[in-house]
Motif scaffolding. Structure first.
Motif, mmCIF file in Angstrom:
data_model
loop_
_atom_site.group_PDB
_atom_site.id
_atom_site.type_symbol
_atom_site.label_atom_id
_atom_site.label_comp_id
_atom_site.label_asym_id
_atom_site.label_seq_id
_atom_site.Cartn_x
_atom_site.Cartn_y
_atom_site.Cartn_z
ATOM 1 N N SER A 149 0.439 -1.448 0.283
ATOM 2 C CA SER A 149 -0.066 -0.292 -0.186
ATOM 3 C C SER A 149 1.104 0.784 -0.095
ATOM 4 N N VAL A 150 1.328 1.745 -1.393
ATOM 5 C CA VAL A 150 2.020 2.777 -1.619
ATOM 6 C C VAL A 150 1.240 4.462 -1.508
ATOM 7 N N PHE A 151 2.010 5.174 -0.333
ATOM 8 C CA PHE A 151 1.053 5.986 -0.049
ATOM 9 C C PHE A 151 1.595 7.450 -1.461
ATOM 10 N N GLN A 152 0.227 8.158 -1.415
ATOM 11 C CA GLN A 152 0.299 8.949 -3.203
ATOM 12 C C GLN A 152 1.443 10.263 -3.272
ATOM 13 N N GLN A 153 1.537 10.264 -1.651
ATOM 14 C CA GLN A 153 1.898 11.526 -1.304
ATOM 15 C C GLN A 153 2.700 11.354 0.282
ATOM 16 N N PRO A 154 4.575 11.179 0.153
ATOM 17 C CA PRO A 154 4.735 11.166 1.389
ATOM 18 C C PRO A 154 4.319 11.893 2.912
ATOM 19 N N LEU A 155 4.092 10.742 3.446
ATOM 20 C CA LEU A 155 3.323 11.386 5.334
ATOM 21 C C LEU A 155 4.605 11.517 6.323
ATOM 22 N N ILE A 166 -3.312 11.192 0.805
ATOM 23 C CA ILE A 166 -2.056 9.218 1.361
ATOM 24 C C ILE A 166 -2.777 8.350 0.631
ATOM 25 N N LEU A 167 -3.653 8.285 -0.006
ATOM 26 C CA LEU A 167 -4.507 7.294 -0.727
ATOM 27 C C LEU A 167 -5.707 8.343 -1.895
ATOM 28 N N ASP A 168 -5.639 6.933 -2.741
ATOM 29 C CA ASP A 168 -6.366 7.479 -4.098
ATOM 30 C C ASP A 168 -6.164 6.270 -4.853
ATOM 31 N N SER A 169 -7.571 6.350 -4.484
ATOM 32 C CA SER A 169 -7.831 4.147 -5.161
ATOM 33 C C SER A 169 -9.696 4.861 -6.359
ATOM 34 N N LEU A 170 -9.586 3.994 -7.413
ATOM 35 C CA LEU A 170 -10.848 4.181 -8.224
ATOM 36 C C LEU A 170 -10.932 2.565 -8.125
ATOM 37 N N ILE A 171 -11.745 2.159 -7.469
ATOM 38 C CA ILE A 171 -12.400 0.186 -7.958
ATOM 39 C C ILE A 171 -13.712 0.153 -8.263
ATOM 40 N N GLY A 172 -13.452 -0.662 -9.579
ATOM 41 C CA GLY A 172 -14.616 -1.203 -10.106
ATOM 42 C C GLY A 172 -14.738 -2.397 -10.181
ATOM 43 N N GLY A 173 -16.482 -2.746 -11.370
ATOM 44 C CA GLY A 173 -16.721 -3.958 -11.143
ATOM 45 C C GLY A 173 -17.343 -4.974 -10.175
ATOM 46 N N PRO A 174 -18.034 -5.818 -9.793
ATOM 47 C CA PRO A 174 -19.323 -6.106 -8.893
ATOM 48 C C PRO A 174 -18.750 -5.991 -7.573
ATOM 49 N N SER A 175 -17.261 -5.691 -6.986
ATOM 50 C CA SER A 175 -17.390 -5.051 -5.784
ATOM 51 C C SER A 175 -18.058 -4.157 -5.404
ATOM 52 N N GLU A 198 -10.937 8.709 -2.083
ATOM 53 C CA GLU A 198 -9.719 9.635 -1.597
ATOM 54 C C GLU A 198 -9.159 10.345 -0.397
ATOM 55 N N VAL A 199 -8.366 10.166 0.282
ATOM 56 C CA VAL A 199 -8.091 10.735 1.844
ATOM 57 C C VAL A 199 -7.071 11.780 1.837
ATOM 58 N N GLU A 200 -7.218 12.511 2.144
ATOM 59 C CA GLU A 200 -5.961 13.569 2.639
ATOM 60 C C GLU A 200 -6.135 13.611 3.737
ATOM 61 N N MET A 201 -5.036 14.362 4.433
ATOM 62 C CA MET A 201 -4.085 14.582 6.028
ATOM 63 C C MET A 201 -3.222 15.604 5.793
ATOM 64 N N THR A 202 -4.222 16.342 7.208
ATOM 65 C CA THR A 202 -3.313 17.485 7.761
ATOM 66 C C THR A 202 -2.914 17.470 8.809
ATOM 67 N N ALA A 203 -1.753 17.667 9.080
ATOM 68 C CA ALA A 203 -0.774 17.460 11.282
ATOM 69 C C ALA A 203 -0.738 18.906 10.896
ATOM 70 N N GLN A 204 -1.139 18.660 12.318
ATOM 71 C CA GLN A 204 -0.313 19.934 13.250
ATOM 72 C C GLN A 204 0.803 19.694 14.354
ATOM 73 N N PHE A 205 1.869 20.201 14.504
ATOM 74 C CA PHE A 205 2.866 19.509 14.840
ATOM 75 C C PHE A 205 3.836 21.263 15.921
#
Length: 285
Positions: free
Chosen positions: A114-120, A140-149, A178-185
């Motif tokens: 499971s390779v992230f779209q961008q480094p986290l 961090i995630l950009d996935s397209l699912i098709g078919g019966p699933s 799609e999943v986006e993540m923002t972190a405050q340190f």
């Protein structure tokens, strides 16, 4: 007389102050290290206040579950081809976590296949009291699912193309996630941190990590096609996770001294993870 007064003043000053520390990439895990960790599932700790000259006593933590993390070279690991920029692979409870470490941050690139779209960014560097930064939003995630699933996944949530479109379209063709993540340190405190294995100069890092999913389904209108298109799924709102981590520049730690999650109102939760013993090193094979 003047010299004696200055000497006394400097002596008093040294008693009531402490050495401020900075945590750099050299102080954190690298290839060849083994990190020993444990969970305490029952103790609720006092995370203390923000500011300098703090004291955190976690010396009564108990080991309910223990494990270790081995840091190896990514070369030769099963998914190394998917992570050409990785410079270390963390093996933890069967997972292969691929990372890069530089003077500015430790980044996670993905887990297994499971390779992230961008480094986290896991830890921005260098850390010192008062440090504050924001990372993201990072896709961090950009996935397209098709078919019966697609229909199977919708049905598991009590949904269908007809329900999503209020009858305007009839076949669920594709699912986009799609999943986006923002972190405050924020390094909001520093002081002395006490664990069962000893006492350490430490920095407290507060992390507020917000995850925003975007889920849409492409639905096909079988009656002319004019209503075919992407329709949002009515769940999957944003979530924010807040936690504290403590870091030291002690060469025997190289990882978080402890990690404490906060609940929705800011109180510490149980399930504290902590460093259970000093690190060991292993030979690269």
């Amino acid at each position: 007389m003047k010299t004696k007064i200055l000497t006394i003043l400097f002596s008093v000053f040294s008693i009531f102050t402490f050495a401020q520390i900075t945590v750099t990439d050299a102080d954190l895990l690298g290839v060849g290290d083994i990190i020993y960790l444990a969970d305490d599932d029952n103790t609720i700790v006092n995370v203390g206040s923000a500011g300098q000259n703090q004291s955190w006593d976690f010396s009564t933590l108990q080991i309910d579950n223990a494990w270790d993390m081995s840091v190896v070279s990514p070369q030769g690991t099963p998914f190394s081809a998917s992570y050409p920029t990785a410079d270390m692979c963390i093996i933890e409870q069967g997972d292969l976590i691929y990372c890069t470490k530089s003077s500015s941050s430790v980044n996670m690139l993905g887990v297994g296949d499971s390779v992230f779209q961008q480094p986290l960014i896991l830890v921005p560097l260098p850390l010192s009291y008062g440090f504050n930064s924001t990372d993201g939003p990072t896709l961090i995630l950009d996935s397209l699912i098709g078919g019966p699933s697609v229909n199977f996944l919708l049905a598991s949530q009590g949904l269908s193309a007809s329900i999503l479109t209020l009858g305007a379209a009839h076949i669920a063709d594709s699912l986009s996630i799609e999943v986006e993540m923002t972190a405050q340190f924020n390094v909001d405190a520093e002081g002395d941190f006490l664990l069962p294995i000893g006492s350490f100069d430490a920095l407290r890092l507060r992390i507020d990590r917000t995850t925003i999913p975007s889920i849409e389904v492409y639905c096909i209108d079988t009656n002319g096609g004019t209503n075919s298109g992407w329709y949002p799924v009515p769940f999957g709102g944003s979530e924010t996770e807040t936690l504290y981590q403590w870091y030291s520049n002690n060469t025997n730690t190289k990882f978080t001294l402890a990690e404490v999650l906060l609940d929705s109102v800011g109180n510490p939760e149980t399930g504290i993870s902590f460093l259970s013993t000093s690190i060991n090193s292993l030979d690269n094979i």
